[in-house]
Scaffold this motif. Structure first.
Motif, PDB file in Angstrom:
ATOM      1  N   HIS A  49       3.695   1.680   0.803  1.00 43.07           N
ATOM      2  CA  HIS A  49       3.639   2.870   0.372  1.00 43.07           C
ATOM      3  C   HIS A  49       2.294   2.548  -1.010  1.00 43.07           C
ATOM      4  O   HIS A  49       1.802   2.846  -1.448  1.00 43.07           O
ATOM      5  CB  HIS A  49       4.884   3.503   0.169  1.00 43.07           C
ATOM      6  CG  HIS A  49       4.756   4.534  -0.608  1.00 43.07           C
ATOM      7  ND1 HIS A  49       4.284   5.988  -0.261  1.00 43.07           N
ATOM      8  CD2 HIS A  49       4.677   4.961  -1.820  1.00 43.07           C
ATOM      9  CE1 HIS A  49       4.038   6.513  -1.152  1.00 43.07           C
ATOM     10  NE2 HIS A  49       4.500   6.318  -2.602  1.00 43.07           N
ATOM     11  N   TRP A  71       4.948   5.234   9.772  1.00 48.76           N
ATOM     12  CA  TRP A  71       5.078   6.461   9.103  1.00 48.76           C
ATOM     13  C   TRP A  71       5.427   7.790   9.657  1.00 48.76           C
ATOM     14  O   TRP A  71       5.865   8.621   8.897  1.00 48.76           O
ATOM     15  CB  TRP A  71       4.215   6.179   7.922  1.00 48.76           C
ATOM     16  CG  TRP A  71       3.973   5.508   6.981  1.00 48.76           C
ATOM     17  CD1 TRP A  71       3.256   4.072   6.882  1.00 48.76           C
ATOM     18  CD2 TRP A  71       4.688   5.271   5.509  1.00 48.76           C
ATOM     19  NE1 TRP A  71       3.353   3.457   6.368  1.00 48.76           N
ATOM     20  CE2 TRP A  71       4.452   3.840   5.634  1.00 48.76           C
ATOM     21  CE3 TRP A  71       6.142   5.621   5.051  1.00 48.76           C
ATOM     22  CZ2 TRP A  71       5.374   3.596   4.216  1.00 48.76           C
ATOM     23  CZ3 TRP A  71       6.321   5.734   3.971  1.00 48.76           C
ATOM     24  CH2 TRP A  71       6.115   4.522   3.836  1.00 48.76           C
ATOM     25  N   ASP A 125      10.254   8.865   3.431  1.00 49.29           N
ATOM     26  CA  ASP A 125       8.717   8.766   2.630  1.00 49.29           C
ATOM     27  C   ASP A 125       8.119  10.376   1.641  1.00 49.29           C
ATOM     28  O   ASP A 125       8.191  10.087   0.840  1.00 49.29           O
ATOM     29  CB  ASP A 125       7.493   9.319   3.617  1.00 49.29           C
ATOM     30  CG  ASP A 125       6.130   9.609   3.643  1.00 49.29           C
ATOM     31  OD1 ASP A 125       5.660   9.159   2.151  1.00 49.29           O
ATOM     32  OD2 ASP A 125       5.194   9.941   3.270  1.00 49.29           O
TER      33      ASP A 125
END
Length: 344
Positions: free
Chosen positions: A260, A294, A303
């Motif tokens: 990330h 993701w 996330d």
């Protein structure tokens, strides 16, 4: 150099008794040799002499045997003694013949076997060719074709009878043990977090019951109010930590956060084998492209929580001041923040 006193050293696990006896019979009939020319530690009269130290006998036989055959079964691989015996045999013998026993596959032939080509015990053609090579290396005149064919048929029949007992491990594979151990640790951490929340709630209720004045109640509500930045920070931290078991553990969370932050690294599949394996099985991680998925449901939730934490720090700058006063990372763009405050 010690003289070669036997033709064959049959390395095996004593747990595979019926298979070992059947294979020893195949060797005798195919090669036309006597049982005294084969060292088989688990068979009476063909192992260590009575009164002799077993380990010393094994060492002596490895040195003085012309060829080594290893029956590599799951029980064999689990035995530290068998693997040590295999390493010594492979180092000291020039004629080496690995025979892989299902449900094991060729993947078990690793660096220990120094690249030696093996055969599957249930592949008649390959096994017959190996026996031909063995016969040639020992400079033996093999038995007549009819005798060899009958010997192979008899062996394969005995193999069919014996294979049901192969692969019933008495030990739990270390990878499975570590995986269950990690799941337990994650569950314990989740339970502890829940218990912390419960303890705070009980403390609040108890304190509330002891108050009578409205102003005191209002003061207490503010103290325990999770709508403030501190309460929101603690809640988000708990929610992120509780996602760990769904992703494969806190190690996988670390890798996702690094990704990330644009600091991609290849996961350590040796020291964190069970976590990485879980992520691969769930299609959270693709080892070939070294990328993270993701779009996975739980990764998306993770996330979202990361983004909420980043937004919380922007909304309440005092959180950074509070963290700095405790000597902890305060910048969510730096991995230290997550390592110090969020991940366990």
């Amino acid at each position: 150099m010690p003289a070669k006193t036997r033709k064959i050293f049959l390395s095996h696990s004593s747990a595979d008794g019926p298979l070992v006896e059947a294979f020893e019979t195949l060797l005798i009939k195919w090669l036309g040799i006597g049982s005294h020319e084969i060292f088989v530690s688990s068979l009476e009269g063909q192992g260590a002499p009575k009164g002799m130290n077993f380990v010393d006998a094994i060492k002596a036989e490895i040195v003085t045997t012309e060829s080594v055959i290893a029956l590599i079964s799951p029980a064999y691989r689990e035995s530290a003694f068998c693997m040590a015996e295999l390493g010594a045999a492979w180092a000291l013998s020039t004629n080496r013949f690995p025979v892989v026993v299902p449900p094991s596959g060729f993947g078990v032939i690793d660096a220990t076997l120094l690249g030696t080509v093996g055969v599957m015990v249930d592949n008649e053609d390959a096994l017959a060719q190996m026996l031909e090579d063995l016969s040639s290396s020992l400079e033996l005149a093999p038995a007549a074709v009819g005798i060899r064919q009958r010997a192979m048929r008899e062996f394969q029949k005995k193999w069919q009878d014996a294979k049901g007992d192969i692969g019933k491990s008495t030990n739990v594979p270390i990878a499975d043990f570590k995986k269950v151990e990690k799941e337990r640790d994650d569950a314990v951490n989740a339970r502890n977090l829940a218990e912390d929340d419960l303890t705070k709630a009980e403390k609040y209720i108890k304190a509330l019951k002891s108050l009578k004045a409205p102003e005191d109640v209002s003061k207490l509500e503010k103290e325990f109010d999770k709508s403030g930045w501190e309460g929101k920070f603690q809640t988000l931290t708990s929610e992120i930590q509780r996602l760990a078991p769904k992703l494969g553990g806190s190690y996988i969370q670390r890798q996702l956060i690094l990704d990330h932050l644009g600091k991609q690294s290849r996961p350590d599949s040796v020291n964190y084998a069970s976590e990485v394996e879980f992520a691969m099985e769930r299609d959270i991680y693709d080892p070939e492209s070294n990328t993270w998925n993701w779009s996975d449901d739980f990764v998306q939730i993770f996330d979202k929580k990361i983004s909420e934490m980043e937004a919380l720090l922007l909304e309440f700058p005092q959180i950074a001041d509070w963290l700095k006063s405790k000597g902890k990372g305060a910048d969510p763009d730096n991995f230290r923040f997550w390592d110090d405050n969020v991940l366990y």
